[in-house]
Design an enzyme around this catalytic site. Structure first.
Site, mmCIF file in Angstrom:
data_model
loop_
_atom_site.group_PDB
_atom_site.id
_atom_site.type_symbol
_atom_site.label_atom_id
_atom_site.label_comp_id
_atom_site.label_asym_id
_atom_site.label_seq_id
_atom_site.Cartn_x
_atom_site.Cartn_y
_atom_site.Cartn_z
ATOM 1 N N TYR A 1 0.732 -1.236 0.065
ATOM 2 C CA TYR A 1 -0.002 0.049 0.088
ATOM 3 C C TYR A 1 0.836 1.148 0.107
ATOM 4 C CZ TYR A 1 -4.099 -2.927 1.588
ATOM 5 O OH TYR A 1 -4.757 -4.094 1.658
ATOM 6 N N LEU B 1 -18.861 -1.891 2.135
ATOM 7 C CA LEU B 1 -19.438 -0.902 1.461
ATOM 8 C C LEU B 1 -19.384 -0.817 0.007
ATOM 9 C CD1 LEU B 1 -19.147 1.845 4.160
ATOM 10 C CD2 LEU B 1 -20.935 0.276 3.820
ATOM 11 N N ARG C 1 -16.432 -0.560 -1.789
ATOM 12 C CA ARG C 1 -15.873 0.787 -1.642
ATOM 13 C C ARG C 1 -16.491 2.232 -1.817
ATOM 14 N NH1 ARG C 1 -14.437 -3.530 -4.786
ATOM 15 N NH2 ARG C 1 -12.386 -4.476 -4.447
ATOM 16 N N GLY C 2 -17.444 2.083 -0.920
ATOM 17 C CA GLY C 2 -18.211 3.472 -0.947
ATOM 18 C C GLY C 2 -19.491 3.300 -1.938
#
Length: 335
Positions: free
Chosen positions: A56, A206, A208-209
């Site tokens: 990341y 979610l 990714r929103g």
């Protein structure tokens, strides 16, 4: 906060975990100070499971987690790390390497960046097509014996791979996407994990929103956000998926909660061995997600959600085609 045990051999963790990827990259610019404060607020609220990956932002996220955990007793938090993804200087992904020698190398760097002597759960981010899973797990088992890793996890692999890995060394948990609109795990993987006593840490709860209730057709256009390159966030797919959120809003209003809270609570309600990971990047979003732990969805609410969100309801695949091709979890079980 409620505690849940990750499988029959894994650690006992908070019923909600914090995924930290978005604090460093992928979803556009992030505020480091706010990110650190969010991790600390999560710990204050009772969250003990913190998930990161060595790739990341090429180690940035692990160093951010280290900063956030400064002064926190090591035995009060469980750190989950994904490894093995190869990246180039421009950030491009170049494949996987989970050879035992490479695994030791990746871990050595992670321990340094995280400022710890061990990782609670260590897992390959994806299946390495060039190395038998038995060889990868054997190398991880050696690191468990040496005390550098407490538990072995897997990520986005299918039932056949899970069985082969578990035969070499007990697997604590499988990290995999699971949400109201992503139900692939229900085909056979969830059953396999239950049979073998393997827990689930669910990411993308979610989507990714997308189903958070905060996404709109104009969201993400101001910055570099990889979601805009994925099928579910594009064109008519996005229109259809946002229409599903309208149905979620109606149910959430009846529950007396936000769409995000209901979506998180739904995942949590599917099995006591499932721990949802929320990717909150700010304290406001974290506070909203924490509200899900106080929800109890009634049979009527669950029935309404089942009707509104049947399997395969989402429009578009969860990743672009080239990434989908690397998902062992998309392969049906043969055993």
């Amino acid at each position: 906060m409620e505690q849940r045990k990750l499988g029959s051999t894994g650690p006992t963790v908070s019923a909600l975990g914090l995924g930290c990827m978005g604090m460093s990259e992928v979803y556009g610019p992030a505020d480091r100070g706010e990110a650190v404060a969010t991790v600390q607020a999560a710990l204050d609220a009772g969250i003990t499971l913190v998930d990161t990956g060595d790739f990341y932002a090429m180690g940035h996220n692990e160093m951010l987690v280290r900063e956030a955990l400064t002064g926190v007793p090591r035995d009060k938090v469980q750190i989950s790390v994904k490894y093995g993804a190869l990246r180039g200087p421009a950030g491009e992904f170049e494949g996987m390497d989970t050879r035992p020698a490479a695994t030791k190398n990746f871990l050595a760097y992670s321990l340094q960046r995280l400022g710890t002597d061990y990782v609670d759960i260590y897992r390959p981010a994806r299946l390495d097509p060039n190395i038998p899973i038995e060889e990868t797990i054997g190398g991880l088992a050696d690191l468990v014996k040496a005390g550098y890793v407490r538990h072995i996890g897997l990520s986005e692999v299918g039932s056949d791979t899970i069985r082969r890995a578990h035969a070499v060394h007990p697997i604590a948990d499988l990290q995999i996407e699971y949400s109201l609109i992503e139900r692939g795990i229900e085909r056979d993987i969830l059953k396999t994990c239950r049979e073998l006593g393997i827990g689930i840490t669910a990411y993308g709860v979610l989507a990714r929103g997308l189903i958070s209730g905060h996404w709109s057709k104009d969201a993400g256009k101001a910055g570099r956000d990889y979601r805009l390159m994925t099928p579910r966030f594009q064109g008519t797919n996005l229109d259809a998926n946002l229409a599903l959120v309208d149905q979620l809003r109606i149910i959430a209003a009846d529950v007396g909660a936000t769409p995000a809270q209901v979506a998180i609570a739904w995942v949590s309600a599917q099995d006591k061995a499932i721990v949802p990971l929320v990717g909150a990047r700010t304290r406001n979003r974290l506070t909203e997600a924490l509200g899900a732990t106080q929800l109890t969805l009634t049979p009527a609410h669950l029935a309404a959600l089942a009707k509104a969100f049947p399997p395969n309801i989402a429009s578009g695949t969860r990743y672009a085609a080239e990434q989908m091709a690397h998902l062992d979890s998309e392969k049906p079980a043969t055993a």
